[in-house]
Scaffold this motif. Structure first.
Motif, short mmCIF file in Angstrom:
data_model
loop_
_atom_site.label_atom_id
_atom_site.label_comp_id
_atom_site.label_asym_id
_atom_site.label_seq_id
_atom_site.Cartn_x
_atom_site.Cartn_y
_atom_site.Cartn_z
N ASP A 64 2.50 12.80 -3.61
CA ASP A 64 1.65 11.63 -3.35
C ASP A 64 0.49 11.66 -4.36
O ASP A 64 -0.44 12.45 -4.23
CB ASP A 64 1.16 11.74 -1.90
CG ASP A 64 0.20 10.61 -1.49
OD1 ASP A 64 -0.20 9.82 -2.36
OD2 ASP A 64 -0.13 10.56 -0.29
N TYR A 76 -3.47 15.04 3.72
CA TYR A 76 -3.68 13.67 4.17
C TYR A 76 -3.29 13.56 5.65
O TYR A 76 -2.16 13.84 6.02
CB TYR A 76 -2.83 12.74 3.32
CG TYR A 76 -3.07 11.26 3.52
CD1 TYR A 76 -4.33 10.75 3.80
CD2 TYR A 76 -2.02 10.36 3.37
CE1 TYR A 76 -4.53 9.39 3.95
CE2 TYR A 76 -2.22 9.00 3.50
CZ TYR A 76 -3.47 8.51 3.80
OH TYR A 76 -3.66 7.17 3.94
N THR A 126 -0.64 4.51 -6.00
CA THR A 126 -1.30 3.35 -5.39
C THR A 126 -2.26 2.70 -6.39
O THR A 126 -2.76 3.39 -7.29
CB THR A 126 -2.08 3.77 -4.13
OG1 THR A 126 -2.80 2.64 -3.62
CG2 THR A 126 -3.10 4.88 -4.42
N ARG A 166 -3.59 -4.01 -1.16
CA ARG A 166 -2.48 -3.30 -0.52
C ARG A 166 -1.21 -3.28 -1.37
O ARG A 166 -0.23 -4.00 -1.08
CB ARG A 166 -2.17 -3.89 0.88
CG ARG A 166 -3.36 -4.15 1.77
CD ARG A 166 -4.25 -2.93 1.95
NE ARG A 166 -3.52 -1.81 2.46
CZ ARG A 166 -3.56 -0.58 1.93
NH1 ARG A 166 -4.31 -0.32 0.88
NH2 ARG A 166 -2.87 0.39 2.45
N ALA A 184 -1.99 9.61 -5.15
CA ALA A 184 -3.02 8.59 -4.92
C ALA A 184 -4.22 8.78 -5.87
O ALA A 184 -4.88 7.81 -6.23
CB ALA A 184 -3.48 8.63 -3.47
N TYR A 185 -4.50 10.04 -6.23
CA TYR A 185 -5.71 10.33 -7.03
C TYR A 185 -5.40 10.84 -8.44
O TYR A 185 -6.30 11.30 -9.13
CB TYR A 185 -6.56 11.38 -6.30
CG TYR A 185 -6.96 10.96 -4.92
CD1 TYR A 185 -7.91 9.95 -4.74
CD2 TYR A 185 -6.38 11.53 -3.80
CE1 TYR A 185 -8.27 9.54 -3.46
CE2 TYR A 185 -6.74 11.13 -2.52
CZ TYR A 185 -7.69 10.14 -2.37
OH TYR A 185 -8.05 9.73 -1.11
N GLY A 187 0.84 -1.19 0.00
CA GLY A 187 0.00 0.00 0.00
C GLY A 187 0.88 1.24 0.00
O GLY A 187 2.03 1.20 0.46
N SER A 188 0.37 2.35 -0.54
CA SER A 188 1.21 3.55 -0.54
C SER A 188 1.38 4.08 0.88
O SER A 188 2.33 4.80 1.16
CB SER A 188 0.71 4.60 -1.51
OG SER A 188 -0.59 5.01 -1.21
N ASP A 189 0.51 3.70 1.80
CA ASP A 189 0.72 4.09 3.19
C ASP A 189 2.06 3.54 3.70
O ASP A 189 2.82 4.24 4.37
CB ASP A 189 -0.42 3.59 4.09
CG ASP A 189 -1.68 4.44 3.95
OD1 ASP A 189 -1.58 5.58 3.49
OD2 ASP A 189 -2.76 3.94 4.32
N SER A 241 -4.94 1.42 -5.09
CA SER A 241 -6.14 1.36 -4.25
C SER A 241 -7.33 2.12 -4.83
O SER A 241 -8.47 1.72 -4.61
CB SER A 241 -5.84 1.93 -2.86
OG SER A 241 -4.92 1.13 -2.18
N LYS A 242 -7.09 3.22 -5.51
CA LYS A 242 -8.20 4.04 -5.96
C LYS A 242 -8.52 3.80 -7.44
O LYS A 242 -9.53 3.21 -7.76
CB LYS A 242 -7.91 5.51 -5.68
CG LYS A 242 -8.21 5.95 -4.25
CD LYS A 242 -7.13 5.70 -3.25
CE LYS A 242 -7.51 6.06 -1.84
NZ LYS A 242 -6.39 6.64 -1.09
N ALA A 259 -5.42 15.91 -0.79
CA ALA A 259 -6.47 15.27 0.00
C ALA A 259 -6.67 16.13 1.25
O ALA A 259 -5.69 16.68 1.74
CB ALA A 259 -6.02 13.87 0.42
#
Ligand SMILES: *Cc1c(COP(=O)(O)O)cnc(C)c1O
Length: 359
Positions: free
Chosen positions: A184, A114, A210, A221, A186-187, A88-90, A212-213, A158
């Protein structure tokens, strides 16, 4: 509190993930998951990796996720040694805090961003300073022209969804040569410009993404960092001092297959983007102020209704949206873009709630 806890544990402020309600059919617009399933090729790849009797599970996975990194590198037109893959990018961000962002000078990130960033900073004892967004929630890169040990923000940001033009990011990275700039993304696939194309020219740029989205694989993950091989090397040193096998076999196979079905990816992203614009229009018609978004979420406030009250009224109708009790944004809702049907259920519920207030 316990006398057995390590000292640091007393001082942590853990991130609180969005609720995963135990309901059969919630309208779940609170954690920015993709409303569409992953590509069918992902399921095929998982089945193939498992084999008939799951015999592959006996063995450890590839600790470097080489095949996955090669696929993703080819996809972006870069080399595999410019790609890091994590759980996961986390996790990729957590390793980045330790590997690249802990210095004498403070790490800079926006005041509204975030909420995992300050959590990591506390866990890893990274000194940080927040830089305020403007009143329209925009980032101004000139505000970051101060001594720093690193700069970090999402693009789009975010929880606002507001994108920053690539030219601004390049300006920031170019004049911040003494420390690492982490973007980051993510989106990013929902309408912003990726900075991956800049990593060959700027050794201080790290881009995090990621599956994830935009690739519907939050449950697997898998996240990535893209950057100069030296930056990736630092991440590998920390990873191999912590967990050599962050990605299991099924996750590696699934993520790889997701990058091999470009048509599915483009189609689901286009559907989410179309639904976002439709939902933004619907919310605006109901009187909401909606922040312009290039993500799969909308950040919106209604001047006439308290945000926390709206969240609990929606919750009673099994509709979940996210609310942050934080300065400047405690009257905003963060609404993930669902299918058009889900967005309509939200709009109908809001109409219901508003008419009950009047009567
Ligand atoms: C969702 C999100 C992440 C985490 O993504 P995972 O890969 O699921 O860990 C990281 N950064 C931002 C800004 C996000 O919104």
């Amino acid at each position: 509190m316990s006398r057995y806890w390590s000292d640091i544990v007393h001082r942590l402020t853990p991130y609180v993930p969005g609720e995963q309600p135990a309901l059969a059919h919630p309208v779940k617009l609170n954690t920015n998951e993709n409303p569409y399933p992953p590509s069918p090729r992902v399921l095929e790849a998982i089945r193939e990796e498992l084999g008939d009797a799951g015999e592959s599970l006996r063995r450890y996975p590839d600790p470097t996720a080489l095949k996955l990194r090669e696929t993703v590198a080819a996809y972006h037109g870069i080399r595999a040694d410019q790609v890091f893959a994590g759980n996961g990018s986390d996790e990729v961000l957590a390793l980045t805090f330790q590997a690249l962002l802990k210095h004498d000078k403070p790490l800079l990130f926006p005041d509204i961003t975030y909420s995992f960033y300050p959590t990591y900073a506390r866990l890893f004892d990274v000194d940080y300073r927040t830089i305020p967004l403007d009143d329209a929630f925009a980032i101004h890169v000139d505000d970051y022209a101060v001594p720093n040990g690193g700069i970090l923000f999402p693009n789009p940001n975010a929880p606002t969804g507001r994108p920053l033009p690539l030219a601004d990011i390049e300006r920031l990275v170019a004049r911040n040569a003494d420390s690492v700039v982490v973007i980051d993304e993510a989106y990013v696939d929902f309408g912003a410009e990726s900075a991956i194309g800049l990593i060959d020219r700027y050794p201080n740029l790290l881009v995090v993404q990621t599956v994830s989205k935009s690739r519907s694989l939050a449950g697997m993950r898998v996240g990535f960092a893209f950057g100069n091989a030296e930056l990736i090397g630092a991440l590998n040193r920390v990873k191999d001092s912590f967990n050599s096998y962050p990605l299991d076999r099924l996750a590696q196979a699934a993520a790889r297959a997701a990058y091999q079905d470009e048509a599915w990816f483009r189609d689901t992203c286009a559907k989410v983007i179309a639904s976002r614009e439709r939902l933004a229009a619907g919310l605006t018609a109901l009187g909401f102020d909606v922040v312009p978004s290039a993500a799969n979420l909308l950040f919106a406030r209604h001047p006439g209704y308290d945000a926390a009250a709206l969240v609990s009224r929606l919750r009673e109708k099994e509709i979940f949206v996210r609310h942050f009790k934080a300065p400047r944004i405690d009257q905003h809702l963060r609404i993930s873009v669902g299918t058009d049907a889900e967005c309509d259920m939200l709009l109908d519920a809001l109409r219901d709630i508003f008419s009950a207030y009047v009567s």
